[in-house]
Design an enzyme around this catalytic site. Structure first.
Site: not given
Ligand code: PLP
Length: 418
Positions: A132, A209, A212, A235, A376
């Site tokens: 992302h 990260d 997910q 999420k 993204c």
């Molecule tokens: C893998 C991943 N990293 C980061 C994010 C961003 O997260 P946040 O909405 O908490 O900023 C997302 C959100 O879509 C995501 O899917």
């Protein structure tokens, strides 16, 4: 009873679970909602909604600034979320859990507080092609300022990380390695333990990260062996604007604050300010207190179901949805990793081709919510040579009947398009 039956988790009573989520019973354009966009944000159970409501009705005050009863209750709610999150990811200490507005803030905190002061020209940060943007752009920003570079490990056609290539990138110039636990587009589960082991051998800290992953699997940061782990509340059933960064204490102690302001200091003098110890050093300003009351309720809800039961249902649903989508004529599925969380990205090609956004708009008219676009993840789209995909992302509150409805809706949309 055989051994398998003895250990198999009790099946989920999905209808009972759905009754806990008020939004799932609404209609969209006169059709029952089919919500297949949980990787974007999950729906919220009543217990979370009520926790936020109760906070404002009964406990609202600021944290740590007041000794009155309401102030103490608000502080207890906020600090209680830290305890719940620490337990949820098995952090060795609650003081290693920084409460943030989500993953984006958590990763930027590491970028500006950990990476920026350490990077010099010629250094590198390693990430992957499937990340992302939140796990790419912060690294680019600090690399640009310091003369460092960002290197991206490649993936194969199935959407799996090519591990040997990731490891080859772990050279002495690398100051930080990064990886998503689970891809938001492909559902691929990355072998974080193995990556962490290789990073440790080379003395390179690893950031994961976990946006997910945390909604779908039990996360144990100690067993994973990483250095930083970021999660986002919205999420995993919690309110928007909540999340956390877990980091090893040795890193946090060496990190200067990212934001300055109230609540993060021990003493302020114009001759020099003394900062608070972690975690408060990194939590300047008034946080999303009501949201964090919701985080505790969300974690209680997930733990009440149990990840073994949740996973069994989600994996069953994923297999069912994947088979149904694969049977669509002219379909191309992105991401066929051996281990996946319940996400299916695809495009309908050939005679039925339509832009993913048009498909998603027409599906919405049928009551079906799926995400379309680049998710993204531009570098991943570039890898597959497509501008966008359609993504059906499922959660434990979804059913096979909804998958059937989704496939039927695609059939109706195609008739409209031909
Ligand atoms: C893998 C991943 N990293 C980061 C994010 C961003 O997260 P946040 O909405 O908490 O900023 C997302 C959100 O879509 C995501 O899917």
């Amino acid at each position: 009873m055989n051994a398998r039956a003895e250990t198999a988790p009790l099946p989920l009573d999905v209808e009972r679970i759905r009754a806990d989520f008020p939004l799932l019973s609404r209609t969209v354009h006169g059709k029952p909602l089919v919500y297949f966009d949980s990787a974007n944000t999950s729906q919220k159970p009543l217990s979370v909604i009520e926790a936020v409501d109760r906070h404002y009705r009964e406990h609202n005050a600021n944290v740590a600034r007041a000794v009155h009863t309401l102030g103490e209750e608000a502080t207890a709610a906020y600090e209680g979320a830290r305890d719940a999150l620490a337990r949820f990811i098995n952090a060795p200490s609650r003081d290693e859990v920084i409460l943030t507005s989500g993953t984006t803030q958590a990763i930027n905190l590491v970028a500006y507080s950990y990476a920026l002061p350490r990077l010099k020209p010629g250094d590198a940060i390693v990430t992957t092609v499937m990340e992302h943007h939140a796990n790419i752009v912060p690294w680019q920003l600090v690399a640009e300022r310091t003369g460092a570079t960002v290197k991206a490990a490649p993936i194969d056609a199935n959407g799996e990380l090519i591990l040997e290539e990731y490891f080859k990138l772990l050279t002495p110039e690398v100051k930080l390695a990064c990886v998503g636990h689970v891809s938001n587009v492909l559902g691929t589960v990355n072998p974080v333990r193995e990556i962490a082991r290789e990073c440790r051998k080379r003395g390179i800290p690893l950031l994961v990260d976990g946006s997910q992953a945390a909604p779908h699997r039990r996360v144990d940061v100690q067993a994973l062996g990483c250095d930083f782990y970021a999660v986002t509340g919205h999420k995993m059933l919690a309110p928007t604007g909540t999340g956390a960064l877990w980091a090893k204490r040795e890193h946090l102690m060496a990190m200067p604050p990212f934001f300055g302001g109230g609540e993060m200091i021990r003493e302020v003098r114009f001759e020099g300010t003394v900062f608070a110890d972690p975690p408060h050093r990194f939590e300047a300003g008034t946080p999303n207190i009501a949201g964090f009351a919701g985080v505790t309720a969300a974690i209680d809800y997930l733990e009440g179901i149990g990840f073994d039961r949740l996973k069994a249902h989600e994996q069953d649903l994923l297999a069912y949805a994947t088979d149904a989508i694969a049977a669509l004529p002219g379909v191309r599925i992105f991401g066929q990793a051996k281990e996946k969380e319940p996400v299916v990205s695809f495009l309908l090609e050939g005679a039925h081709a339509a832009h993913a956004n048009d498909m998603a708009t027409l599906l919405d008219l049928q009551g079906v919510a799926v995400r379309s676009g680049h998710h993204c993840a531009h570098p991943l789209m570039q890898f597959f040579g497509v501008p966008a995909t359609l993504r059906a992302s499922l959660a434990f509150y979804n059913t096979k009947a909804e998958v059937d409805e989704f496939i039927a809706a695609i059939g109706r949309v195609r008739k409209l398009l031909l």
